[in-house]
Design a protein around this motif. Structure first.
Motif, PDB file in Angstrom:
ATOM      1  N   GLN A 525       1.028  -1.215  -0.435  1.00  0.00           N
ATOM      2  CA  GLN A 525      -0.358  -0.042   0.000  1.00  0.00           C
ATOM      3  C   GLN A 525       0.650   1.287  -0.428  1.00  0.00           C
ATOM      4  O   GLN A 525       1.518   1.449   1.151  1.00  0.00           O
ATOM      5  N   ALA A 526       0.814   1.640  -1.107  1.00  0.00           N
ATOM      6  CA  ALA A 526       1.492   2.934  -1.126  1.00  0.00           C
ATOM      7  C   ALA A 526       1.246   4.099   0.093  1.00  0.00           C
ATOM      8  O   ALA A 526      -0.213   4.443   1.068  1.00  0.00           O
ATOM      9  N   GLN A 527       1.974   4.954   1.214  1.00  0.00           N
ATOM     10  CA  GLN A 527       1.897   5.254   2.057  1.00  0.00           C
ATOM     11  C   GLN A 527       2.764   6.967   1.846  1.00  0.00           C
ATOM     12  O   GLN A 527       3.729   7.161   1.536  1.00  0.00           O
ATOM     13  N   TRP A 528       2.306   8.054   2.316  1.00  0.00           N
ATOM     14  CA  TRP A 528       2.709   9.353   2.320  1.00  0.00           C
ATOM     15  C   TRP A 528       2.808   9.290   3.816  1.00  0.00           C
ATOM     16  O   TRP A 528       1.972  10.196   4.721  1.00  0.00           O
ATOM     17  N   ALA A 529       3.657   9.490   4.898  1.00  0.00           N
ATOM     18  CA  ALA A 529       4.034   9.790   6.117  1.00  0.00           C
ATOM     19  C   ALA A 529       4.933  11.023   6.134  1.00  0.00           C
ATOM     20  O   ALA A 529       5.667  10.748   5.916  1.00  0.00           O
ATOM     21  N   THR A 540      -0.365  11.115   7.949  1.00  0.00           N
ATOM     22  CA  THR A 540      -0.300   9.481   7.161  1.00  0.00           C
ATOM     23  C   THR A 540      -1.316  10.085   6.064  1.00  0.00           C
ATOM     24  O   THR A 540      -2.275   9.269   6.734  1.00  0.00           O
ATOM     25  N   ASN A 541      -0.962   9.607   4.573  1.00  0.00           N
ATOM     26  CA  ASN A 541      -2.361   8.784   3.679  1.00  0.00           C
ATOM     27  C   ASN A 541      -1.736   8.138   3.069  1.00  0.00           C
ATOM     28  O   ASN A 541      -0.973   7.241   3.196  1.00  0.00           O
ATOM     29  N   TRP A 542      -2.864   7.217   2.748  1.00  0.00           N
ATOM     30  CA  TRP A 542      -2.683   5.637   2.995  1.00  0.00           C
ATOM     31  C   TRP A 542      -3.466   5.202   1.155  1.00  0.00           C
ATOM     32  O   TRP A 542      -4.281   5.513   1.173  1.00  0.00           O
ATOM     33  N   GLY A 543      -2.689   4.531   0.626  1.00  0.00           N
ATOM     34  CA  GLY A 543      -3.363   4.305  -0.947  1.00  0.00           C
ATOM     35  C   GLY A 543      -3.609   1.951  -0.683  1.00  0.00           C
ATOM     36  O   GLY A 543      -3.682   2.259   0.819  1.00  0.00           O
ATOM     37  N   HIS A 544      -4.127   1.620  -1.684  1.00  0.00           N
ATOM     38  CA  HIS A 544      -4.237   0.498  -1.742  1.00  0.00           C
ATOM     39  C   HIS A 544      -3.142  -0.446  -2.322  1.00  0.00           C
ATOM     40  O   HIS A 544      -1.857   0.545  -2.271  1.00  0.00           O
ATOM     41  N   GLU A 545      -3.419  -1.897  -2.387  1.00  0.00           N
ATOM     42  CA  GLU A 545      -2.284  -2.887  -2.566  1.00  0.00           C
ATOM     43  C   GLU A 545      -2.354  -2.548  -4.101  1.00  0.00           C
ATOM     44  O   GLU A 545      -2.938  -3.026  -4.623  1.00  0.00           O
ATOM     45  N   GLN A 546      -1.597  -2.128  -4.779  1.00  0.00           N
ATOM     46  CA  GLN A 546      -0.733  -1.991  -5.742  1.00  0.00           C
ATOM     47  C   GLN A 546      -0.336  -3.597  -5.846  1.00  0.00           C
ATOM     48  O   GLN A 546       0.285  -3.947  -5.380  1.00  0.00           O
ATOM     49  N   LEU A 547      -0.387  -3.377  -7.534  1.00  0.00           N
ATOM     50  CA  LEU A 547       0.152  -5.081  -8.658  1.00  0.00           C
ATOM     51  C   LEU A 547       1.662  -5.022  -8.699  1.00  0.00           C
ATOM     52  O   LEU A 547       1.975  -4.120  -8.901  1.00  0.00           O
ATOM     53  N   ALA A 548       2.557  -6.154  -8.357  1.00  0.00           N
ATOM     54  CA  ALA A 548       4.234  -6.026  -8.506  1.00  0.00           C
ATOM     55  C   ALA A 548       4.218  -6.247  -9.771  1.00  0.00           C
ATOM     56  O   ALA A 548       3.304  -7.106 -10.518  1.00  0.00           O
ATOM     57  N   GLY A 549       5.134  -6.093 -10.220  1.00  0.00           N
ATOM     58  CA  GLY A 549       5.734  -6.468 -11.931  1.00  0.00           C
ATOM     59  C   GLY A 549       4.435  -5.110 -13.169  1.00  0.00           C
ATOM     60  O   GLY A 549       4.349  -5.470 -14.245  1.00  0.00           O
ATOM     61  N   SER A 563      -3.196  16.704   2.846  1.00  0.00           N
ATOM     62  CA  SER A 563      -2.374  16.359   1.394  1.00  0.00           C
ATOM     63  C   SER A 563      -3.324  14.432   0.655  1.00  0.00           C
ATOM     64  O   SER A 563      -4.437  14.412   1.553  1.00  0.00           O
ATOM     65  N   THR A 564      -3.231  15.259  -0.554  1.00  0.00           N
ATOM     66  CA  THR A 564      -3.809  13.340  -1.844  1.00  0.00           C
ATOM     67  C   THR A 564      -3.450  12.581  -2.579  1.00  0.00           C
ATOM     68  O   THR A 564      -2.426  13.118  -3.093  1.00  0.00           O
ATOM     69  N   LEU A 565      -3.513  11.661  -2.064  1.00  0.00           N
ATOM     70  CA  LEU A 565      -2.538  10.810  -2.914  1.00  0.00           C
ATOM     71  C   LEU A 565      -3.483  10.080  -4.137  1.00  0.00           C
ATOM     72  O   LEU A 565      -4.865   9.825  -4.016  1.00  0.00           O
ATOM     73  N   TYR A 566      -2.801  10.101  -5.691  1.00  0.00           N
ATOM     74  CA  TYR A 566      -3.318   9.667  -6.904  1.00  0.00           C
ATOM     75  C   TYR A 566      -2.502   8.859  -7.084  1.00  0.00           C
ATOM     76  O   TYR A 566      -1.770   8.112  -6.756  1.00  0.00           O
ATOM     77  N   VAL A 567      -3.093   7.635  -7.537  1.00  0.00           N
ATOM     78  CA  VAL A 567      -2.343   6.480  -8.474  1.00  0.00           C
ATOM     79  C   VAL A 567      -3.314   6.461 -10.188  1.00  0.00           C
ATOM     80  O   VAL A 567      -3.957   6.498  -9.968  1.00  0.00           O
ATOM     81  N   ASN A 575      -7.279   9.741   2.909  1.00  0.00           N
ATOM     82  CA  ASN A 575      -6.277  11.521   2.719  1.00  0.00           C
ATOM     83  C   ASN A 575      -7.226  11.509   4.082  1.00  0.00           C
ATOM     84  O   ASN A 575      -8.394  12.060   4.105  1.00  0.00           O
ATOM     85  N   PRO A 576      -6.140  12.220   5.131  1.00  0.00           N
ATOM     86  CA  PRO A 576      -6.524  12.638   6.500  1.00  0.00           C
ATOM     87  C   PRO A 576      -7.827  13.995   5.983  1.00  0.00           C
ATOM     88  O   PRO A 576      -7.225  15.140   5.052  1.00  0.00           O
ATOM     89  N   ALA A 577      -8.546  14.594   6.336  1.00  0.00           N
ATOM     90  CA  ALA A 577      -9.089  15.528   6.634  1.00  0.00           C
ATOM     91  C   ALA A 577      -8.151  17.123   7.404  1.00  0.00           C
ATOM     92  O   ALA A 577      -8.881  18.271   7.006  1.00  0.00           O
ATOM     93  N   THR A 578      -7.948  16.602   8.497  1.00  0.00           N
ATOM     94  CA  THR A 578      -6.884  17.695   9.147  1.00  0.00           C
ATOM     95  C   THR A 578      -6.912  18.433   8.413  1.00  0.00           C
ATOM     96  O   THR A 578      -5.621  17.525   7.262  1.00  0.00           O
ATOM     97  N   PRO A 579      -6.342  19.565   8.526  1.00  0.00           N
ATOM     98  CA  PRO A 579      -5.114  20.599   8.164  1.00  0.00           C
ATOM     99  C   PRO A 579      -3.735  19.960   8.196  1.00  0.00           C
ATOM    100  O   PRO A 579      -3.462  19.428   9.795  1.00  0.00           O
ATOM    101  N   SER A 580      -2.882  20.091   7.343  1.00  0.00           N
ATOM    102  CA  SER A 580      -1.517  20.313   7.493  1.00  0.00           C
ATOM    103  C   SER A 580      -0.497  21.129   6.537  1.00  0.00           C
ATOM    104  O   SER A 580      -1.455  21.103   5.811  1.00  0.00           O
ATOM    105  N   ASN A 581       0.610  21.724   6.756  1.00  0.00           N
ATOM    106  CA  ASN A 581       1.088  22.644   6.108  1.00  0.00           C
ATOM    107  C   ASN A 581       2.056  21.982   5.948  1.00  0.00           C
ATOM    108  O   ASN A 581       2.978  21.999   6.806  1.00  0.00           O
TER     109      ASN A 581
END
Length: 627
Positions: A525-529, A540-549, A563-567, A575-581
C-alpha cells in the motif's frame, strides 16, 4: 413492463429501479399462447404488430441510446428461437419481451448491437416468418441495430447460400436492413451480410453468415474483412462448434472445420465467434495462424423450458478492465409477477452455471495489435515538463554511476550510492517505462533489507531542495513498478527526506521516523507519512495494494491545507481531513530509492523508477506527467 426485483436475479438487484416498457402478453402465465399472426402475410403482420404491441417502446425510450466512446458496451445475442414460431404452436411474447428489455436497457447497459444466431423459425414457412416479422419490427421502430442469419430451419438445410429466393430472404434479406445505421452490405444472393457498429471509441465489424456459405460466400467475407483492415471482427454463424453434456469444452463440427479453415484461421481480425444450432452451451479457445487466441462460443436454449423462453446472452465488453463479462437471462420471465410464475419458469430467470455466466479475460490492445497497433506515445522533451514552480525533475535515462541531472535547472542533481557489500549491479539502466512516461527509460533498483543492501540516489548536502518547506503546497509524482520477485520488501522507501521528527523538535508518535517518506507497506500500500510544519505528529495518507510487476503513476498533492494521494490520476480514499501545511526539514538531503529510520538507511527500494517531478504547489491530475 416493470421488472420485479424479487431477490431471484442478482443483476436486477444491482439495477434497482430499472423498468421496462410493456410487452405482448404482459403478466401472462407460461402456457398462454399467442399465435396471433398465423397465416398472415409479412406486410399484414407488420401492420398487426403495430396494434398487437401497443405497449411497445415509446419514442422517448427509442431515443435513449448509449455512449459510443465509453470503454464499456454490451453486445446482445439471441440464439435459436424456432419453437416460438412453429406453425400454430408458437408464442411471440417471449421474444417481444426480450427485444423490449434490450431497448429499455439500451442506455443503462450501453447496448450497441443485437445478433440473432439463426433458426428464427421452425419449418421455414411463410406463415412462421409472418409471425416473427412484427416482433423484429420492435427493434426497427426503436432504431436498434441488429442482424439476422439463416439457420437450417429457416431454409432448406440441404442447400447453400445459392439456393435462391425463400420466405426467409423475403423477411430478413437486405431490404429489411437497408435503413439500419450499421448495415454495410450483403452478398449478391442476400444470405450473408455484415454490420459495422461504433463502441469504445472505435469501429467493430460483425459478420452474419449463412447456414452453409458457398465458396463465393467465404470469398466475400474475406474481402469484407480485407476492406476493413483495422477493425476487430465478430463472426456470427449458425453452426461452428458444439459441446457435449458434462463437457463444456467446445469442439468443431465438420462444417465448423470448414468455416475455421476458409475464414477464421487466416483472418487475425476475427477474435470472437458465436453460434447456435447445437446444445448445450460451451466454449473453447483456439489459436489462429498468427498465434493469437480466438474465442469460440456456442449458445442455444431451445431444449429448455418454453423453447428457451427467448433467453438472451449479454456480452458486456469492458476495455478498461480488459474483460468480457457474459450473462444469460430471460426478460420474459423476469417481467412476470413473481407470485404468478410457474415452478419451471422460476428456474429459468437466469442461468448461472459456468457455461452461461462467466468472464473472458482479454487484453484488447494486445490482441488487436497485429492489425491495429496502437501508436506509442512519443518521448517528450524535458523542457515541456518543467512547468512554473518545478523544483526538481529527474529523468532516469542516463548511465548508472553518473549523476542524474535535475532538468528543472535548479541544481538538485542526484548522485548514486551503493550500500556496503551490495553488488555492483544493484542499480541498472532500463528502457522499460510506463506508456505515458515522458522519458522512455528508467532505473532498476535491486533493494533489500536484513541487512539493508542495494543502491539509491541522493541530493547533494547543499542542494536547494533540501531547504524547501513547501508552505504553499506541493506535488510529488513518480512512475513506479514494484519488484515481482517474491521477496519481502515491506516498508520500502521510494522517496524520503533525511532528518527525523526529533531533529525538528516533534515529539508525537515515533520521533525517529523520517520527516517525510513516500513508500509502501507490507501490503504494497502506498504511504505518505510526514511531519508537517504546523503539527507535532506525523500525518499519513494511505493507498490500496498495488500489483507488483505493473507500471503505475503515483502522486501526492498538498494544496497548503490537505494532502491527497493519487494512483494513475485517480484520487484514493484514505486521505486525512485534518489540515496540514508544509514539510519539516533539517536541511538534509533527499533520498530517491531508499527510506531511513533514525537517519540510518534501513531498506532500499526494489523495483523500477521512471520520471520523478517535484513542484511547489498543488497540480490537478490534468497537469500530471502522465496527462
Amino acid at each position: 413492463m416493470t421488472i420485479h426485483n424479487d431477490g431471484t436475479s442478482r443483476r436486477r438487484l444491482l439495477q434497482a429501479g430499472a423498468t421496462g416498457v410493456g410487452a405482448l402478453g404482459v403478466g401472462a402465465l407460461p402456457g398462454a399462447l399467442s399465435p396471433a399472426f398465423a397465416g398472415t402475410t409479412t406486410d399484414t403482420a407488420s401492420t398487426m404488430g403495430d396494434t398487437a404491441s401497443a405497449a411497445v417502446t415509446t419514442g422517448a425510450a427509442a431515443r435513449r441510446t448509449g455512449d459510443p466512446d465509453s470503454p464499456r458496451f454490451t453486445l446482445a445475442v439471441v440464439p435459436d428461437t424456432q419453437y416460438l414460431f412453429d406453425t400454430d404452436r408458437g408464442d411471440p411474447a417471449p421474444l417481444t419481451a426480450s427485444f423490449e428489455y434490450l431497448i429499455e436497457q439500451r442506455a443503462a447497459d450501453n447496448i450497441v448491437f443485437t445478433a440473432h444466431l439463426g433458426d428464427v423459425v421452425e419449418n421455414a414457412l411463410t406463415m412462421e416468418f409472418a409471425q416473427a416479422a412484427p416482433v423484429f419490427d420492435v427493434l426497427d421502430r426503436a432504431r436498434m441495430p441488429y442482424s439476422v442469419l439463416a439457420g437450417n430451419h429457416d431454409i432448406d438445410g440441404s442447400t447453400d447460400d445459392q439456393r435462391g429466393d425463400t420466405p426467409y430472404l423475403q423477411t430478413f434479406g437486405p431490404r429489411r436492413f437497408r435503413r439500419s445505421s450499421t448495415y454495410g452490405g450483403s452478398t449478391p444472393d442476400g444470405y450473408n451480410s455484415y454490420h459495422v457498429f461504433r463502441a469504445a471509441g472505435r469501429q467493430w465489424l460483425l459478420l452474419a453468415m449463412d447456414w452453409r456459405p458457398s465458396d463465393a460466400g467465404f470469398a466475400w467475407a474475406r474481402k469484407v474483412i480485407a476492406d476493413h483492415p483495422r477493425m476487430p471482427v465478430i463472426l456470427t454463424i449458425h453452426e461452428l462448434v458444439y459441446a457435449d453434456a458434462g463437457d463444456p469444452v467446445a469442439k468443431f463440427s465438420d462444417h465448423g472445420n470448414r468455416v475455421w479453415e476458409q475464414l477464421v484461421d487466416g483472418n487475425d481480425q476475427i477474435f470472437l465467434t458465436l453460434n447456435g444450432h447445437f446444445w448445450p452451451s460451451g466454449r473453447v479457445i483456439r489459436q489462429n495462424k498468427a498465434g493469437h487466441d480466438v474465442h469460440l462460443h456456442i449458445t442455444n436454449y431451445q431444449d429448455r423450458y418454453y423453447g428457451g423462453s427467448a433467453m438472451i446472452r449479454l456480452y458486456h465488453f469492458d476495455l478498461a478492465r480488459n474483460t468480457i463479462d457474459v450473462e444469460t437471462i430471460s426478460p420474459w420471465i423476469l417481467e412476470q409477477q413473481p407470485a404468478r410464475r410457474s415452478l419451471l419458469a422460476e428456474g429459468e430467470l437466469e442461468l448461472t452455471d459456468e457455461t452461461n455466466r462467466f468472464s473472458v479475460p482479454l487484453d484488447f490492445t494486445a490482441r488487436f495489435a497485429g492489425f491495429d497497433p496502437q501508436p506509442v506515445r512519443p518521448e517528450r522533451p524535458a523542457r515541456e515538463l518543467v512547468i512554473p514552480g518545478t523544483l526538481a525533475y529527474w529523468r532516469l535515462d542516463g548511465a548508472v554511476g553518473s549523476k542524474v541531472i535535475d532538468r528543472s535547472g535548479r541544481g538538485n542533481d542526484l548522485t548514486p550510492v551503493l550500500l556496503p557489500g551490495s553488488p555492483a549491479d544493484s542499480l541498472k539502466t532500463s528502457t522499460d517505462h510506463h506508456p505515458d512516461q515522458p522519458a522512455h527509460a528508467s532505473w532498476i533498483f535491486a533493494g533489500g533489507k536484513d541487512p539493508a543492501r542495494g543502491g539509491y540516489l541522493r541530493t547533494a548536502d547543499n542542494a536547494p531542495l533540501n531547504r524547501q518547506t513547501f508552505r504553499s503546497g506541493y506535488t510529488i509524482e513518480a512512475f513506479v513498478k514494484l519488484a515481482d520477485d517474491g521477496a519481502d520488501h515491506a516498508w520500502e522507501g521510494l522517496l524520503s527526506r533525511l532528518g527525523t521528527g526529533a531533529d525538528v523538535g516533534k515529539t508525537g508518535s515515533d520521533p525517529s521516523e523520517p520527516v517525510a517518506k513516500l513508500g509502501f507497506s507490507g501490503g504494497r500500500q502506498a504511504q505518505w507519512a510526514v511531519y508537517p510544519l504546523d503539527q507535532n505528529d506525523t500525518f499519513t495518507n494511505w493507498g490500496h495494494e498495488q500489483l507488483a510487476g505493473r507500471w503505475f503513476h503515483l502522486a501526492v498533492v498538498n494544496d497548503g491545507k490537505h494532502s491527497t494521494l493519487y494512483v494513475d490520476s485517480s484520487e484514493l480514499l484514505r486521505n486525512p481531513a485534518t489540515p496540514s501545511n508544509g514539510l519539516s526539514t533539517t536541511g538534509a538531503p533527499w533520498l530517491l530509492g531508499a527510506g531511513h529510520y533514525a537517519n540510518t538507511i534501513d531498506q532500499t527500494f526494489a523495483g523500477t523508477i521512471g520520471d520523478v517531478r517535484i513542484v511547489d504547489h498543488a497540480l490537478k491530475p490534468s497537469q500530471f506527467l502522465n496527462a
